[in-house]
Design a protein around this motif. Structure first.
Motif, mmCIF file in Angstrom:
data_model
loop_
_atom_site.group_PDB
_atom_site.id
_atom_site.type_symbol
_atom_site.label_atom_id
_atom_site.label_comp_id
_atom_site.label_asym_id
_atom_site.label_seq_id
_atom_site.Cartn_x
_atom_site.Cartn_y
_atom_site.Cartn_z
ATOM 1 N N GLY A 97 60.008 129.975 55.151
ATOM 2 C CA GLY A 97 60.786 129.562 56.308
ATOM 3 C C GLY A 97 60.208 128.327 56.972
ATOM 4 N N GLY A 98 60.232 128.315 58.279
ATOM 5 C CA GLY A 98 59.748 127.182 59.062
ATOM 6 C C GLY A 98 58.290 126.848 58.835
ATOM 7 N N ASN A 99 57.509 127.798 58.325
ATOM 8 C CA ASN A 99 56.102 127.504 58.035
ATOM 9 C C ASN A 99 55.967 126.409 56.988
ATOM 10 O OD1 ASN A 99 54.865 129.234 59.880
ATOM 11 N ND2 ASN A 99 55.124 130.963 58.503
ATOM 12 N N ALA A 100 56.913 126.318 56.068
ATOM 13 C CA ALA A 100 56.890 125.246 55.070
ATOM 14 C C ALA A 100 56.954 123.893 55.760
ATOM 15 C CB ALA A 100 58.056 125.410 54.095
ATOM 16 N N VAL A 101 57.796 123.773 56.754
ATOM 17 C CA VAL A 101 57.938 122.517 57.487
ATOM 18 C C VAL A 101 56.717 122.284 58.371
ATOM 19 C CG1 VAL A 101 59.340 121.270 59.178
ATOM 20 C CG2 VAL A 101 60.451 122.612 57.374
ATOM 21 N N ARG A 102 56.182 123.330 58.964
ATOM 22 C CA ARG A 102 54.975 123.184 59.796
ATOM 23 C C ARG A 102 53.821 122.598 58.991
ATOM 24 N NH1 ARG A 102 56.958 128.037 61.485
ATOM 25 N NH2 ARG A 102 57.711 128.047 63.632
ATOM 26 N N ILE A 103 53.649 123.069 57.768
ATOM 27 C CA ILE A 103 52.582 122.543 56.903
ATOM 28 C C ILE A 103 52.766 121.039 56.719
ATOM 29 C CG2 ILE A 103 51.722 122.530 54.518
ATOM 30 C CD1 ILE A 103 52.429 125.604 54.500
ATOM 31 N N LEU A 104 53.972 120.627 56.430
ATOM 32 C CA LEU A 104 54.235 119.201 56.227
ATOM 33 C C LEU A 104 54.086 118.399 57.517
ATOM 34 C CD1 LEU A 104 57.225 119.499 53.775
ATOM 35 C CD2 LEU A 104 54.897 118.791 53.245
ATOM 36 N N GLN A 105 54.494 118.998 58.634
ATOM 37 C CA GLN A 105 54.343 118.289 59.908
ATOM 38 C C GLN A 105 52.862 118.097 60.242
ATOM 39 O OE1 GLN A 105 56.845 121.011 62.105
ATOM 40 N NE2 GLN A 105 58.481 119.476 62.285
ATOM 41 N N ARG A 106 52.043 119.081 59.914
ATOM 42 C CA ARG A 106 50.593 118.927 60.133
ATOM 43 C C ARG A 106 50.028 117.821 59.246
ATOM 44 N NH1 ARG A 106 50.746 124.797 60.012
ATOM 45 N NH2 ARG A 106 50.876 125.512 62.158
ATOM 46 N N LEU A 107 50.528 117.711 58.033
ATOM 47 C CA LEU A 107 50.101 116.621 57.150
ATOM 48 C C LEU A 107 50.488 115.267 57.737
ATOM 49 C CD1 LEU A 107 50.986 118.097 53.648
ATOM 50 C CD2 LEU A 107 48.693 117.661 54.560
ATOM 51 N N LEU A 108 51.669 115.189 58.318
ATOM 52 C CA LEU A 108 52.083 113.937 58.958
ATOM 53 C C LEU A 108 51.128 113.563 60.087
ATOM 54 C CD1 LEU A 108 55.963 114.339 59.144
ATOM 55 C CD2 LEU A 108 54.696 112.671 57.760
ATOM 56 N N ILE A 109 50.731 114.536 60.863
ATOM 57 C CA ILE A 109 49.770 114.284 61.949
ATOM 58 C C ILE A 109 48.452 113.799 61.367
ATOM 59 C CG2 ILE A 109 48.365 115.407 63.724
ATOM 60 C CD1 ILE A 109 50.892 117.097 64.391
ATOM 61 N N ASP A 110 48.014 114.440 60.286
ATOM 62 C CA ASP A 110 46.750 114.061 59.647
ATOM 63 C C ASP A 110 46.755 112.615 59.160
ATOM 64 O OD1 ASP A 110 45.758 116.598 60.107
ATOM 65 O OD2 ASP A 110 45.969 117.278 58.023
#
Length: 139
Positions: A97-110
């Motif tokens: 679910g949304g956790n897939a997008v959260r992982i990618l959003q954290r990568l964007l921040i990184d």
């Protein structure tokens, strides 16, 4: 290049048929579609007035594919991501679910983008993903 329908069919193939493992928090599941998803979508297939295990058992492979495309690819805007990301994020979204997008959003921040880690793809996250791919020469 695979179509979204082909990717969804592969996901359904991997997920398999009907299971109702009491140890699985997803409950009754058919082709990867849980009873909770069917209740959320109002998929009452046997017309007895409630969504139960029998409805899950009645779910067809084609219906599961359509559910994944509409509610796990188009609905969460995965279709707006750069094409090289779509299949992986789609598959992750089906399972997390949304956790897939959260992982990618954290990568964007990184890597230096300012995005909100909320598990939803919006204009900000989509633009950041596109910019990342453009900067890498991948689009």
């Amino acid at each position: 290049m695979q179509t979204v329908r082909q990717i969804a069919q592969q996901i359904v193939d991997r997920e398999g048929g009907y299971v109702d493992d009491p140890e699985d928090p997803g409950g009754a599941t058919n082709f990867g579609v849980t009873i909770y998803t069917m209740r959320r979508l109002g998929l009452e297939l046997d017309h007895d007035g409630n969504v139960d295990k029998h409805d899950v058992q009645m779910l067809s492979r084609a219906q599961a594919v359509d559910i994944f495309i509409k509610h796990y690819f188009e609905g969460p805007l995965i279709s707006q991501l750069p094409q090289p990301l779509q299949a992986t994020v789609f598959d992750m979204y089906v399972n997390a679910g949304g956790n897939a997008v959260r992982i990618l959003q954290r990568l964007l921040i990184d890597i230096g983008f300012e995005v909100v880690v909320d598990g939803a793809l919006g204009l900000q996250s989509i633009a950041a993903f596109k910019a990342t791919f453009e900067n890498a020469g991948a689009i």
